[in-house]
Design a protein around this motif. Structure first.
Motif, PDB file in Angstrom:
ATOM      1  N   LYS A 109       0.823  -1.210   0.000  1.00  0.00           N
ATOM      2  CA  LYS A 109       0.000   0.000   0.000  1.00  0.00           C
ATOM      3  C   LYS A 109       0.856   1.259   0.000  1.00  0.00           C
ATOM      4  O   LYS A 109       0.552   2.234  -0.674  1.00  0.00           O
ATOM      5  CB  LYS A 109      -0.931  -0.002   1.211  1.00  0.00           C
ATOM      6  CG  LYS A 109      -2.080  -0.990   1.100  1.00  0.00           C
ATOM      7  CD  LYS A 109      -3.044  -0.820   2.254  1.00  0.00           C
ATOM      8  CE  LYS A 109      -4.244  -1.733   2.090  1.00  0.00           C
ATOM      9  NZ  LYS A 109      -5.217  -1.577   3.198  1.00  0.00           N
ATOM     10  N   ASP A 110       1.949   1.251   0.767  1.00  0.00           N
ATOM     11  CA  ASP A 110       2.864   2.385   0.783  1.00  0.00           C
ATOM     12  C   ASP A 110       4.239   1.888   1.216  1.00  0.00           C
ATOM     13  O   ASP A 110       4.435   0.716   1.518  1.00  0.00           O
ATOM     14  CB  ASP A 110       2.368   3.501   1.710  1.00  0.00           C
ATOM     15  CG  ASP A 110       2.063   2.981   3.109  1.00  0.00           C
ATOM     16  OD1 ASP A 110       2.966   2.391   3.736  1.00  0.00           O
ATOM     17  OD2 ASP A 110       0.923   3.171   3.566  1.00  0.00           O
ATOM     18  N   SER A 161      -8.564  -6.516  -9.706  1.00  0.00           N
ATOM     19  CA  SER A 161      -8.251  -5.165  -9.226  1.00  0.00           C
ATOM     20  C   SER A 161      -8.898  -4.906  -7.865  1.00  0.00           C
ATOM     21  O   SER A 161      -8.270  -4.341  -6.959  1.00  0.00           O
ATOM     22  CB  SER A 161      -8.732  -4.128 -10.237  1.00  0.00           C
ATOM     23  OG  SER A 161      -8.518  -2.816  -9.758  1.00  0.00           O
ATOM     24  N   LYS A 162     -10.139  -5.344  -7.695  1.00  0.00           N
ATOM     25  CA  LYS A 162     -10.832  -5.139  -6.421  1.00  0.00           C
ATOM     26  C   LYS A 162     -10.217  -5.987  -5.313  1.00  0.00           C
ATOM     27  O   LYS A 162     -10.195  -5.578  -4.150  1.00  0.00           O
ATOM     28  CB  LYS A 162     -12.313  -5.456  -6.587  1.00  0.00           C
ATOM     29  CG  LYS A 162     -13.060  -4.414  -7.411  1.00  0.00           C
ATOM     30  CD  LYS A 162     -14.535  -4.736  -7.529  1.00  0.00           C
ATOM     31  CE  LYS A 162     -15.264  -3.634  -8.303  1.00  0.00           C
ATOM     32  NZ  LYS A 162     -16.713  -3.921  -8.454  1.00  0.00           N
ATOM     33  N   PHE A 165      -6.808  -3.917  -4.698  1.00  0.00           N
ATOM     34  CA  PHE A 165      -6.863  -2.490  -4.391  1.00  0.00           C
ATOM     35  C   PHE A 165      -8.202  -2.026  -3.825  1.00  0.00           C
ATOM     36  O   PHE A 165      -8.362  -0.824  -3.585  1.00  0.00           O
ATOM     37  CB  PHE A 165      -6.553  -1.676  -5.649  1.00  0.00           C
ATOM     38  CG  PHE A 165      -5.193  -1.945  -6.231  1.00  0.00           C
ATOM     39  CD1 PHE A 165      -4.071  -1.318  -5.714  1.00  0.00           C
ATOM     40  CD2 PHE A 165      -5.031  -2.840  -7.271  1.00  0.00           C
ATOM     41  CE1 PHE A 165      -2.809  -1.563  -6.241  1.00  0.00           C
ATOM     42  CE2 PHE A 165      -3.778  -3.100  -7.815  1.00  0.00           C
ATOM     43  CZ  PHE A 165      -2.660  -2.459  -7.292  1.00  0.00           C
ATOM     44  N   GLN A 166      -9.138  -2.960  -3.638  1.00  0.00           N
ATOM     45  CA  GLN A 166     -10.478  -2.605  -3.187  1.00  0.00           C
ATOM     46  C   GLN A 166     -11.063  -1.541  -4.134  1.00  0.00           C
ATOM     47  O   GLN A 166     -11.156  -1.770  -5.308  1.00  0.00           O
ATOM     48  CB  GLN A 166     -10.460  -2.130  -1.717  1.00  0.00           C
ATOM     49  CG  GLN A 166     -10.211  -3.257  -0.716  1.00  0.00           C
ATOM     50  CD  GLN A 166      -8.757  -3.704  -0.667  1.00  0.00           C
ATOM     51  OE1 GLN A 166      -7.856  -2.875  -0.550  1.00  0.00           O
ATOM     52  NE2 GLN A 166      -8.518  -4.998  -0.737  1.00  0.00           N
ATOM     53  N   GLU A 167     -11.437  -0.390  -3.597  1.00  0.00           N
ATOM     54  CA  GLU A 167     -12.062   0.648  -4.437  1.00  0.00           C
ATOM     55  C   GLU A 167     -11.062   1.718  -4.876  1.00  0.00           C
ATOM     56  O   GLU A 167     -11.451   2.714  -5.497  1.00  0.00           O
ATOM     57  CB  GLU A 167     -13.217   1.298  -3.673  1.00  0.00           C
ATOM     58  CG  GLU A 167     -14.341   0.339  -3.310  1.00  0.00           C
ATOM     59  CD  GLU A 167     -14.935  -0.356  -4.531  1.00  0.00           C
ATOM     60  OE1 GLU A 167     -15.050   0.304  -5.596  1.00  0.00           O
ATOM     61  OE2 GLU A 167     -15.280  -1.532  -4.420  1.00  0.00           O
ATOM     62  N   GLU A 168      -9.771   1.537  -4.571  1.00  0.00           N
ATOM     63  CA  GLU A 168      -8.759   2.513  -4.978  1.00  0.00           C
ATOM     64  C   GLU A 168      -8.554   2.490  -6.489  1.00  0.00           C
ATOM     65  O   GLU A 168      -8.789   1.480  -7.156  1.00  0.00           O
ATOM     66  CB  GLU A 168      -7.416   2.187  -4.315  1.00  0.00           C
ATOM     67  CG  GLU A 168      -7.325   2.478  -2.845  1.00  0.00           C
ATOM     68  CD  GLU A 168      -5.913   2.222  -2.342  1.00  0.00           C
ATOM     69  OE1 GLU A 168      -4.987   2.943  -2.788  1.00  0.00           O
ATOM     70  OE2 GLU A 168      -5.739   1.297  -1.532  1.00  0.00           O
ATOM     71  N   ASN A 169      -8.082   3.613  -7.015  1.00  0.00           N
ATOM     72  CA  ASN A 169      -7.679   3.658  -8.417  1.00  0.00           C
ATOM     73  C   ASN A 169      -6.305   2.981  -8.540  1.00  0.00           C
ATOM     74  O   ASN A 169      -5.317   3.474  -7.991  1.00  0.00           O
ATOM     75  CB  ASN A 169      -7.592   5.111  -8.890  1.00  0.00           C
ATOM     76  CG  ASN A 169      -7.203   5.215 -10.352  1.00  0.00           C
ATOM     77  OD1 ASN A 169      -6.975   4.214 -11.027  1.00  0.00           O
ATOM     78  ND2 ASN A 169      -7.117   6.440 -10.855  1.00  0.00           N
ATOM     79  N   PRO A 170      -6.202   1.862  -9.251  1.00  0.00           N
ATOM     80  CA  PRO A 170      -4.945   1.117  -9.290  1.00  0.00           C
ATOM     81  C   PRO A 170      -3.936   1.635 -10.319  1.00  0.00           C
ATOM     82  O   PRO A 170      -2.779   1.206 -10.308  1.00  0.00           O
ATOM     83  CB  PRO A 170      -5.401  -0.296  -9.668  1.00  0.00           C
ATOM     84  CG  PRO A 170      -6.591  -0.060 -10.532  1.00  0.00           C
ATOM     85  CD  PRO A 170      -7.265   1.170  -9.986  1.00  0.00           C
ATOM     86  N   LYS A 173      -0.064   2.121  -9.843  1.00  0.00           N
ATOM     87  CA  LYS A 173       0.398   1.403  -8.662  1.00  0.00           C
ATOM     88  C   LYS A 173       1.348   0.266  -9.074  1.00  0.00           C
ATOM     89  O   LYS A 173       1.328  -0.195 -10.222  1.00  0.00           O
ATOM     90  CB  LYS A 173      -0.786   0.827  -7.886  1.00  0.00           C
ATOM     91  CG  LYS A 173      -1.776   1.876  -7.394  1.00  0.00           C
ATOM     92  CD  LYS A 173      -1.172   2.749  -6.308  1.00  0.00           C
ATOM     93  CE  LYS A 173      -2.144   3.820  -5.830  1.00  0.00           C
ATOM     94  NZ  LYS A 173      -3.339   3.274  -5.208  1.00  0.00           N
TER      95      LYS A 173
END
Length: 275
Positions: A109-110, A161-162, A165-170, A173
């Motif tokens: 994630k980071d 993708s979900k 990244f769930q609902e994030e814009n991938p 990334k």
């Protein structure tokens, strides 16, 4: 008159219960089997029809004659596509496709995240950058003109993708594939339709296949699917007339007897569905 005939039929059914039951069950089973067969044939004939260039899509096939019989395969060596494209002007584009199996995908994630989101995906595909010129898988995020360019891209299906990244814009990334390849998410496409002959959850550059031990420039072997976009139906006949003679001059195993040709994807899928 109709009511009278119905009464007679009902009396006969009641009088001969065992015989009537057997006939009704046989009729029901026959109708059910016929309906299932019709649905199967319909499903086969609609396979891949959602592609924009469906009518011009062909696949390389070869018959391998062995002592135990003739074996047909849709797979071939990595050099077939570029070589035929160079020798036949009727071929507008080609794309090679190889399946990657059971690879680990990880996403941090980071920079401070010690534990990545990771999962093992059974089906990914490695393709040439010309993939979108032949096949129509709608892109939900990203630019289809650039998403498949370069050596470090990965395109995800919506479901994958979900998961990562769930609902994030991938887009943009990073994903680490198999703890080795650092890839950038360049696009998200719709989940592969059920009437597709391909099944995959992500797409990566074709060159990755060499890292898994697959030679990309060999004529022999059955490692990859190779698809062609032709100008018209007549092009198929013109190519098949001379393709064996053309390929015989390359480095094939002389102990193998091969018959090579290209088929429309409908014909190829129909044959494989019936065997």
């Amino acid at each position: 008159m109709l009511i009278y005939n119905l009464k007679i039929a009902l009396r006969n059914l009641i009088r001969h219960k065992g015989f009537s039951t057997l006939n009704i069950l046989g009729l029901s089973l026959g109708m059910t089997c016929s309906l299932i067969m019709l649905l199967m044939v319909y499903d086969v004939y609609r396979t891949d029809t959602f592609h924009e260039h469906y009518d011009e899509l062909y696949i390389f096939q070869q018959d391998v004659v062995l002592g135990s019989g003739t074996y047909q395969t849709d797979r071939c060596g990595g050099a077939i596509g570029p070589f035929l494209k160079e020798n036949y002007p009727q071929i507008k584009e080609f794309v090679r496709l190889g399946y990657t199996r059971n690879l680990l995908l990880a996403h941090f994630k980071d920079s401070t995240d010690a534990r990545p989101i990771s999962l093992v995906e059974n089906q990914g595909v490695a393709v040439d950058s010309s993939f979108t010129k032949l096949f129509s898988f709608p892109m939900l995020q990203g630019n289809p003109e650039y998403a498949y360019n370069g050596h470090h891209f990965i395109v995800l299906t919506e479901s994958l993708s979900k998961k990562l990244f769930q609902e994030e814009n991938p887009i943009g990334k990073r994903i680490i594939l198999n703890e080795e390849f650092h890839l950038e998410v360049t696009g998200v496409i719709e989940d592969v339709p059920k009437n597709s002959s391909m099944e995959f959850s992500y797409i990566v550059p074709f060159r990755i296949m060499s890292a898994f031990g697959y030679p990309l420039d060999g004529f022999g072997g059955t490692n990859f699917f190779t698809y062609f976009l032709l100008e018209d139906k007549e092009s198929q006949k013109q190519i098949n007339v001379s393709v064996n003679e053309l390929l015989d001059g390359q480095h094939y195993d002389e102990q193998l007897e091969l018959n090579r040709y290209i088929s429309h994807i409908k014909e190829a899928f129909l044959f494989l569905s019936l065997i």
